[in-house]
Enzyme design. Sequence first.
Site, PDB file in Angstrom:
ATOM      1  CD  GLU A 197      -5.015   7.578   9.691  1.00 56.16           C
ATOM      2  OE1 GLU A 197      -4.466   8.645  10.022  1.00 56.16           O
ATOM      3  OE2 GLU A 197      -4.741   6.501  10.240  1.00 56.16           O
ATOM      4  CE1 TYR A 231       0.292   2.660  13.375  1.00 59.21           C
ATOM      5  CE2 TYR A 231      -1.677   3.820  12.668  1.00 59.21           C
ATOM      6  CZ  TYR A 231      -0.450   3.255  12.379  1.00 59.21           C
ATOM      7  OH  TYR A 231       0.029   3.279  11.099  1.00 59.21           O
ATOM      8  CD  GLU A 235      -1.583   4.014   7.983  1.00 55.52           C
ATOM      9  OE1 GLU A 235      -1.324   4.443   9.131  1.00 55.52           O
ATOM     10  OE2 GLU A 235      -1.750   4.760   7.002  1.00 55.52           O
ATOM     11  NE  ARG A 248      -3.382   2.504   2.555  1.00 54.13           N
ATOM     12  CZ  ARG A 248      -3.360   3.381   3.565  1.00 54.13           C
ATOM     13  NH1 ARG A 248      -2.750   3.096   4.698  1.00 54.13           N
ATOM     14  NH2 ARG A 248      -3.976   4.521   3.455  1.00 54.13           N
TER      15      ARG A 248
HETATM   16  C1  FCB Z   1      -1.353   7.216  10.601  1.00 53.12           C
HETATM   17  C2  FCB Z   1      -0.983   7.783   9.248  1.00 53.12           C
HETATM   18  C3  FCB Z   1       0.366   7.337   8.747  1.00 53.12           C
HETATM   19  C4  FCB Z   1       1.388   7.289   9.868  1.00 53.12           C
HETATM   20  C5  FCB Z   1       0.862   6.500  11.043  1.00 53.12           C
HETATM   21  C6  FCB Z   1       1.832   6.346  12.167  1.00 53.12           C
HETATM   22  O1  FCB Z   1      -2.274   8.062  11.213  1.00 53.12           O
HETATM   23  O2  FCB Z   1      -1.937   7.417   8.275  1.00 53.12           O
HETATM   24  O3  FCB Z   1       0.752   8.186   7.707  1.00 53.12           O
HETATM   25  O4  FCB Z   1       1.750   8.566  10.204  1.00 53.12           O
HETATM   26  O5  FCB Z   1      -0.309   7.101  11.517  1.00 53.12           O
END
Ligand code: FCB
Length: 451
Positions: A173, A303, A358, A77
């Site tokens: 995002e 995250y 992500e 990606r």
């Molecule tokens: C996300 C972003 C990516 C990177 C990660 C750690 O919010 O999409 O670009 O910065 O965090």
Amino acid sequence: MTRIRFPDGFEWGTATAAYQIEGAAYEDGRGLSIWDVFCKQPGRVQNGDHGDVACDHYHRMPDDVALMKSLGIQSYRFSISWPRVLPFGTPQHRRVQQPINERGIDFYSRLVDALLAAGITPCPTLYHWDLPQALQDRGGWAFRDTAAHFADYAGLMYARLGDRVERWITHNEPWVVVTYGHRVGTMAPGIAEADVAARATHHILLSHGLAVERYRAEGQGGAIGITNSNSSYEPAEADGSCDGAVELARDFDTRLYTGAVLGRGYPDSVLRHYEARGVAFPIEDGDMATIAAPTDFVGVNLYSRTRVRPADSGLGFTVAPPTLPLTPMGYERAPHALGDFVRFLSAEYERPKIYITENGVCDNTEPVDGEIDDVDRESLLRGFLEGLHRAIEDGADVRGYYLWSLLDNFEWSFGYSKRFGIVHTDYDTLQRTPKRSAGFYRDVIANNGFD
Ligand code: FCB
């Protein structure tokens, strides 16, 4: 016996974004993006860092693809820099002879070819935050025409890469773009106005819908979706007093974006919040149907978790202090968050097809004798994947996982101070060194799971 095994055909990938890795900011006809401009404003980015060189991926692309191949990466990606292909943002710009920058398009075309030759499925994101400055100068996402320009840019990329690319992501995002770019102002374009934030929310989602409609209209046969940022919201207290705050937080985050795209409209709580500030979303007839143009999957970035409690002002909820250990990024180490969030999403939207677009860990371990022993990253990744695996076993339809990130890179307002890569980048020599976690991930891919 591999204890944790993912479904057959599950895809393992890595993710990056153009401004964070490419560099070559002033080469081959690339136009300025809002991040080029923002980074050069004093005090905006830690240490005055910027993406002029970044990881120099623009020049090292073949080696980076070879690196991915050596790790067994199955899908990549990346994002396309809009001003690299359309320096002025629109194909119709009249002041220049050649509004389309063929050298920029050629770079992405070569990247796609190199990936396919290496057996890696390309998955481009059309907008990972680097709006052409020329469009910002005309009002950026607050300006409705920007949505139409985005659809034209999308159409151009479908025409040039669609013969080889079968999985597209429109936006990365929007919540972050709206919140930090237009409401708080700590990211480009650095605006802090509720009115602009509401307009940007609507126009970004509209641009997504227009780009999806364009994709179908052009008879492209692949899949298209959007990537939203998320946190797994948890009540700060277990006595039920914070449950309403959890729902409110989900309204402002997942439901405003993923919900609208999946046909649920905007949450009332969010509209009321803006109304109370004299701000209305600039919705025109037909917009909500366009925003809900059918997509093929939901991209999930996650995250950590966030604990919340009610508040009398602001958004009506507030974030409670962390109780778990933190990564250097300041995120709580919450391995259960990924599975929990996927379970929530699956229940909320009747089991959509999901890609984790992500997930990853900031771990700033430096090399010692050439080795980078990033045990904290590896252990948290294991936890995230275990949770994800359980959610899949419980019925969530998750098709793949993109680890953020392939390389240490430019982490937006934190500059180069936060390392998310499974491959170390030496910013003096630009040398890449796979870390311990790269070995872990290579084995996960080879076994489609781990012990
Ligand atoms: C996300 C972003 C990516 C990177 C990660 C750690 O919010 O999409 O670009 O910065 O965090």
